[in-house]
Design a protein around this motif. Structure first.
Motif, PDB file in Angstrom:
ATOM      1  N   UNK A 185       0.797  -1.147   0.089  1.00 58.98           N
ATOM      2  CA  UNK A 185       0.071  -0.180   0.146  1.00 58.98           C
ATOM      3  C   UNK A 185       0.853   1.099   0.086  1.00 58.98           C
ATOM      4  N   UNK A 186       1.748   1.369   0.945  1.00 55.81           N
ATOM      5  CA  UNK A 186       2.627   2.548   0.934  1.00 55.81           C
ATOM      6  C   UNK A 186       3.404   2.702  -0.395  1.00 55.81           C
ATOM      7  N   UNK A 187       3.952   1.393  -0.954  1.00 58.25           N
ATOM      8  CA  UNK A 187       4.754   1.605  -2.032  1.00 58.25           C
ATOM      9  C   UNK A 187       4.022   2.272  -3.270  1.00 58.25           C
ATOM     10  N   UNK A 188       2.607   1.826  -3.208  1.00 54.66           N
ATOM     11  CA  UNK A 188       1.851   2.441  -4.064  1.00 54.66           C
ATOM     12  C   UNK A 188       1.356   3.933  -4.261  1.00 54.66           C
ATOM     13  N   UNK A 189       1.427   4.008  -2.912  1.00 52.27           N
ATOM     14  CA  UNK A 189       1.068   5.593  -2.567  1.00 52.27           C
ATOM     15  C   UNK A 189       2.399   6.416  -2.987  1.00 52.27           C
ATOM     16  N   UNK A 190       3.597   6.099  -2.597  1.00 47.52           N
ATOM     17  CA  UNK A 190       4.618   6.658  -2.830  1.00 47.52           C
ATOM     18  C   UNK A 190       4.959   7.007  -4.081  1.00 47.52           C
ATOM     19  N   UNK A 242       2.906   6.881  -6.725  1.00 42.98           N
ATOM     20  CA  UNK A 242       1.989   8.036  -7.149  1.00 42.98           C
ATOM     21  C   UNK A 242       2.219   9.518  -6.732  1.00 42.98           C
ATOM     22  N   UNK A 243       2.752   9.476  -5.675  1.00 40.52           N
ATOM     23  CA  UNK A 243       2.996  10.841  -4.964  1.00 40.52           C
ATOM     24  C   UNK A 243       4.185  11.515  -5.694  1.00 40.52           C
ATOM     25  N   UNK A 244       5.297  10.692  -5.870  1.00 45.24           N
ATOM     26  CA  UNK A 244       6.442  11.338  -6.734  1.00 45.24           C
ATOM     27  C   UNK A 244       6.139  11.802  -8.365  1.00 45.24           C
ATOM     28  N   UNK A 245       4.946  11.004  -8.824  1.00 46.94           N
ATOM     29  CA  UNK A 245       4.678  11.420 -10.013  1.00 46.94           C
ATOM     30  C   UNK A 245       3.686  12.790  -9.915  1.00 46.94           C
ATOM     31  N   UNK A 246       3.056  12.852  -8.862  1.00 46.52           N
ATOM     32  CA  UNK A 246       1.976  13.862  -9.040  1.00 46.52           C
ATOM     33  C   UNK A 246       2.697  15.165  -8.441  1.00 46.52           C
ATOM     34  N   UNK A 247       3.799  14.838  -7.777  1.00 49.47           N
ATOM     35  CA  UNK A 247       4.477  15.974  -7.160  1.00 49.47           C
ATOM     36  C   UNK A 247       5.245  16.645  -8.214  1.00 49.47           C
ATOM     37  N   UNK A 248       5.921  15.950  -9.372  1.00 47.24           N
ATOM     38  CA  UNK A 248       6.393  16.502 -10.360  1.00 47.24           C
ATOM     39  C   UNK A 248       5.593  17.232 -11.233  1.00 47.24           C
ATOM     40  N   UNK A 249       4.270  17.035 -11.146  1.00 44.99           N
ATOM     41  CA  UNK A 249       3.210  17.622 -11.984  1.00 44.99           C
ATOM     42  C   UNK A 249       2.512  18.976 -11.007  1.00 44.99           C
ATOM     43  N   UNK A 250       3.142  18.989  -9.737  1.00 48.86           N
ATOM     44  CA  UNK A 250       2.343  19.897  -8.767  1.00 48.86           C
ATOM     45  C   UNK A 250       1.001  19.963  -8.626  1.00 48.86           C
ATOM     46  N   UNK A 251       0.482  18.574  -8.299  1.00 47.46           N
ATOM     47  CA  UNK A 251      -0.841  18.308  -8.392  1.00 47.46           C
ATOM     48  C   UNK A 251      -1.195  18.102  -7.031  1.00 47.46           C
ATOM     49  N   UNK A 305      -3.781  18.712  -5.156  1.00 49.38           N
ATOM     50  CA  UNK A 305      -5.228  18.212  -5.135  1.00 49.38           C
ATOM     51  C   UNK A 305      -5.339  16.680  -4.936  1.00 49.38           C
ATOM     52  N   UNK A 306      -4.364  16.173  -6.037  1.00 49.11           N
ATOM     53  CA  UNK A 306      -4.275  14.518  -6.261  1.00 49.11           C
ATOM     54  C   UNK A 306      -3.537  13.875  -5.134  1.00 49.11           C
ATOM     55  N   UNK A 307      -2.586  14.592  -4.805  1.00 44.34           N
ATOM     56  CA  UNK A 307      -1.803  14.163  -3.765  1.00 44.34           C
ATOM     57  C   UNK A 307      -2.504  14.127  -2.309  1.00 44.34           C
ATOM     58  N   UNK A 308      -3.300  15.063  -2.119  1.00 45.97           N
ATOM     59  CA  UNK A 308      -4.218  14.948  -0.974  1.00 45.97           C
ATOM     60  C   UNK A 308      -5.189  13.607  -1.049  1.00 45.97           C
ATOM     61  N   UNK A 309      -5.717  13.592  -2.367  1.00 45.62           N
ATOM     62  CA  UNK A 309      -6.720  12.527  -2.502  1.00 45.62           C
ATOM     63  C   UNK A 309      -5.801  10.967  -2.380  1.00 45.62           C
ATOM     64  N   UNK A 310      -4.654  10.986  -2.770  1.00 46.73           N
ATOM     65  CA  UNK A 310      -4.056   9.844  -2.437  1.00 46.73           C
ATOM     66  C   UNK A 310      -3.482   9.451  -1.042  1.00 46.73           C
ATOM     67  N   UNK A 311      -3.172  10.585  -0.365  1.00 46.04           N
ATOM     68  CA  UNK A 311      -2.854  10.491   1.006  1.00 46.04           C
ATOM     69  C   UNK A 311      -4.092  10.094   1.781  1.00 46.04           C
ATOM     70  N   UNK A 312      -5.318  10.684   1.536  1.00 46.27           N
ATOM     71  CA  UNK A 312      -6.505  10.340   2.255  1.00 46.27           C
ATOM     72  C   UNK A 312      -6.694   8.642   1.883  1.00 46.27           C
ATOM     73  N   UNK A 313      -6.489   8.324   0.999  1.00 45.39           N
ATOM     74  CA  UNK A 313      -6.707   6.797   0.708  1.00 45.39           C
ATOM     75  C   UNK A 313      -5.856   5.995   1.564  1.00 45.39           C
ATOM     76  N   UNK A 314      -4.573   6.378   1.816  1.00 37.34           N
ATOM     77  CA  UNK A 314      -3.755   5.696   2.496  1.00 37.34           C
ATOM     78  C   UNK A 314      -4.163   5.663   3.939  1.00 37.34           C
TER      79      UNK A 314
END
Length: 243
Positions: A203-208, A210-219, A221-230
């Protein structure tokens, strides 16, 4: 003053991904830059070559390298030495009525032993000149993202490609909408995959990832959504561990 100093750099630091390709030099993987594309960008900033910018050759030579040998032991035969072509240029440019100058070197293998035997590169002088010009332009910030190693991050490259796709699209609005839908589809796929995780580590691996990819896109909102799922899914695994 700072913004003035960075005026050129901020206009040229991002590289058009259409004019790059992966290459391997000395066993090391690199991002190769198209020399003509860099000259085109310099023309955009300074004006035509020979008027707004240019270069003069200060020095050109062939340097000896390692011995080239054939065979081993008593049958070892020295074929000669490798030769590398080296050129030194003075690159100049005009900015606000002032002339700037940069000295740089370019180097290319000319005579060397390859798996096919002794090889010579007849285009070595041209390649060395192109190398020197690209290095000089890099001192002004041209393709700084490549020289800073940012192209090693695939997430950065993907974000850059997305931005350039919008800039170059005939129908920008359509491209923006396409990317918005692609973003929503990606977030949904991440959430669905996280919900199917079989362990907290997975679970954490999937989260991390996705966050790396979304951070590169300065997204954010999406990072918060993924963090909530975690956060929502973590108790499931902690409770299983306790049981």
């Amino acid at each position: 003053m700072s913004s003035t100093n960075m005026r050129i750099w901020d206009q040229v630091d991002k590289t058009d991904t259409r004019f790059t390709k992966s290459a391997e030099v000395g066993g090391q993987k690199i991002t190769s830059l198209n020399g003509t594309a860099m000259i085109m960008k310099a023309t955009e900033i300074f004006g035509p070559v020979g008027i707004g910018f240019g270069w003069s050759v200060m020095e050109e030579r062939f340097d000896e390298g390692s011995e080239m040998v054939s065979g081993e032991g008593d049958k070892r035969l020295v074929l000669g030495r490798e030769l590398n072509h080296t050129i030194k240029i003075r690159f100049w440019f005009e900015l606000d009525g002032k002339r700037g100058e940069i000295e740089q070197y370019g180097c290319t293998r000319y005579l060397y032993k390859s798996k096919y035997g002794t090889t010579t590169d007849g285009e070595a002088p041209k390649k060395s000149l192109t190398d020197a010009i690209k290095k000089a332009l890099s001192m002004l910030g041209f393709s700084a993202d490549v020289f800073l190693g940012m192209f090693d991050d695939q997430n950065y490259v993907q974000q850059l490609q997305a931005e350039q796709a919008i800039e170059q699209a005939e129908d920008r609005e359509a491209e923006i909408e396409r990317q918005k839908q692609e973003r929503l589809d990606y977030i949904k796929s991440v959430v669905d995959t996280m919900q199917g995780a079989q362990s907290l580590q997975e679970l954490k691996k999937l989260h991390d990832h996705a966050v790396r990819r979304l951070t590169a896109r300065n997204d954010d909102t999406a990072i918060k959504r993924i963090a909530k799922e975690l956060r929502d899914l973590t108790p499931k695994f902690t409770q299983e561990s306790a049981a």
